[in-house]
Design a protein around this motif. Structure first.
Motif, PDB file in Angstrom:
ATOM      1  N   SER A  36      -4.262  -2.853   0.326  1.00 41.28           N
ATOM      2  CA  SER A  36      -3.134  -2.836  -0.511  1.00 41.28           C
ATOM      3  C   SER A  36      -3.256  -1.657  -1.253  1.00 41.28           C
ATOM      4  O   SER A  36      -2.009  -0.877  -1.615  1.00 41.28           O
ATOM      5  CB  SER A  36      -2.868  -4.104  -1.209  1.00 41.28           C
ATOM      6  N   SER A  71       3.788  -1.820   6.227  1.00 41.53           N
ATOM      7  CA  SER A  71       3.143  -3.120   6.845  1.00 41.53           C
ATOM      8  C   SER A  71       1.842  -2.540   7.961  1.00 41.53           C
ATOM      9  O   SER A  71       1.512  -3.542   8.730  1.00 41.53           O
ATOM     10  CB  SER A  71       3.955  -3.724   7.648  1.00 41.53           C
ATOM     11  N   SER A  75       5.511  -1.968  -3.020  1.00 37.69           N
ATOM     12  CA  SER A  75       6.803  -2.606  -2.562  1.00 37.69           C
ATOM     13  C   SER A  75       8.022  -2.256  -3.562  1.00 37.69           C
ATOM     14  O   SER A  75       9.193  -1.801  -2.960  1.00 37.69           O
ATOM     15  CB  SER A  75       6.914  -3.729  -1.937  1.00 37.69           C
ATOM     16  N   THR A  93       4.107   3.598   5.508  1.00 42.17           N
ATOM     17  CA  THR A  93       3.398   2.758   6.385  1.00 42.17           C
ATOM     18  C   THR A  93       3.098   1.299   5.785  1.00 42.17           C
ATOM     19  O   THR A  93       1.951   0.727   5.824  1.00 42.17           O
ATOM     20  CB  THR A  93       2.504   2.889   7.576  1.00 42.17           C
ATOM     21  N   THR A 150      -2.346  -3.867   6.454  1.00 43.86           N
ATOM     22  CA  THR A 150      -2.248  -5.213   5.792  1.00 43.86           C
ATOM     23  C   THR A 150      -3.845  -5.756   6.085  1.00 43.86           C
ATOM     24  O   THR A 150      -4.146  -6.806   5.589  1.00 43.86           O
ATOM     25  CB  THR A 150      -1.134  -6.109   6.231  1.00 43.86           C
TER      26      THR A 150
END
Length: 342
Positions: A84, A263, A159, A261, A266
């Motif tokens: 993250s 996603s 995000s 990117t 993760t």
């Protein structure tokens, strides 16, 4: 008065015995065996320069965060947030380069803007690393809980910065130089950066006071504290280092994928932990090598590449990696038990 003869030679184990007892030796054999098997099964596809070049490129980003993870696990800690933090670093870097560009389009940005983006990525990763370190070392919160919390927080902030969507206006100059550029036309620049970072921090771990303190804390934190080592400060610096390297990895990912990117990383935290543990670093702390981490990171990469080439379902790769990971932890436990019996 009885005197003690201190001139007697110290008994040394033969080199072969020391080699056979080293985790790195066995995990290297596993990697070599995988390469031999896949080369025999698909020599025209697997055993090619292009295939290995792509393999090194795809592993570069993960290797950088795994180097930082090695330091953390040697201290007896864990960092679940690196994936993250990598995403956050790439996002804040991309947004900064957008804000500095006309019409918020960084595609044609020059090196001035790119260097600012690099500094912002490193600073962003370092901030999260510092937060982890302060909460673990000073607030005495278990690292599993701290980094699980910052895993979600860093991803959430990343995000929010772009309403949950990826930034795709990455400077073409960054893409052509770091992302797809090569040294002497053969060695990808991304791989060069990963190798330089790995060598530097390998030397730091194995030849400097910082490295010795890292091992000492992982072996026995209380004994390290009583011997004069600033355990709280050192642990904070170790997590700061991990965030710093995650920031660099985020910038490298941005250069290669030309996108943030969100996603796509993760599971990087779990992949990094698996690579470090498979490379012989003990989850109980006090034992580990950067060379072992390099080997451990390449095992899943070789498995994935080999399975793709010979047409095996990717689910088998997950099973194989899981089996090797469990075997590595079991071997570490057996070694510790045998040492305790001596």
């Amino acid at each position: 008065m009885t005197t003690v003869d201190t001139s007697a030679p110290v008994e040394r184990r033969p080199l072969s015995a020391r080699l056979l007892s080293a985790n790195t030796f066995w995990i290297a054999l596993v990697l070599l065996a995988l390469i031999v098997v896949f080369s025999a099964m698909a020599p025209d596809s697997f055993l090619t320069f292009f295939n290995f070049q792509q393999l090194f490129i795809e592993t570069s980003v993960l290797l950088v965060i795994a180097v930082g993870m090695t330091f953390v696990i040697i201290t007896g800690g864990i960092d679940l947030s690196v994936g993250s933090v990598l995403i956050f670093a790439g996002m804040i870097s991309a947004k900064t380069m957008e804000w500095m560009s006309p019409n918020q389009d960084a595609s044609n940005a020059g090196w001035g803007v790119i260097l600012v983006g690099l500094v912002v990525a490193i600073a962003g990763g370092s901030v999260w690393g510092l937060i982890n370190g302060l909460l673990v070392a000073r607030a005495n919160i278990p690292p599993l809980i701290v980094t699980l919390g910052t895993l979600g927080a860093a991803l959430g902030v990343a995000s929010l910065l772009n309403d949950g969507t990826n930034v795709r206006t990455v400077p073409l100059e960054l893409r052509d130089s770091l992302g797809f550029g090569t040294l002497e036309g053969n060695i990808p620049n991304l791989v060069v950066v990963a190798v330089v970072i790995t060598v530097i921090f390998g030397l730091v771990l194995h030849t400097t006071r910082f490295g010795r303190y890292t091992f000492a804390i992982g072996s026995n934190a209380e004994a390290a504290r009583r011997s004069g080592i600033g355990v709280t400060r050192h642990l904070t610096n170790v997590y700061l280092l991990t965030g710093f390297l995650a920031g660099i990895a985020g910038f490298m990912s941005l250069a290669y994928f030309q996108s943030t990117t969100i996603s796509g990383h993760t599971t990087d935290n779990l992949n990094a932990i698996a690579g470090v543990v498979m490379g012989g670093t003990s989850l109980f702390g006090g034992i580990g090598t950067i060379l072992g981490t390099v080997i451990g990171v390449f095992i899943p990469a070789v498995l994935q590449k080999g399975f793709n080439i010979i047409g095996v379902q990717p689910y088998w790769q997950q099973i194989a990696v899981g089996a090797v990971l469990v075997a590595a932890v079991w071997f570490d436990q057996q070694r510790r038990r045998s040492q305790n019996k001596r």
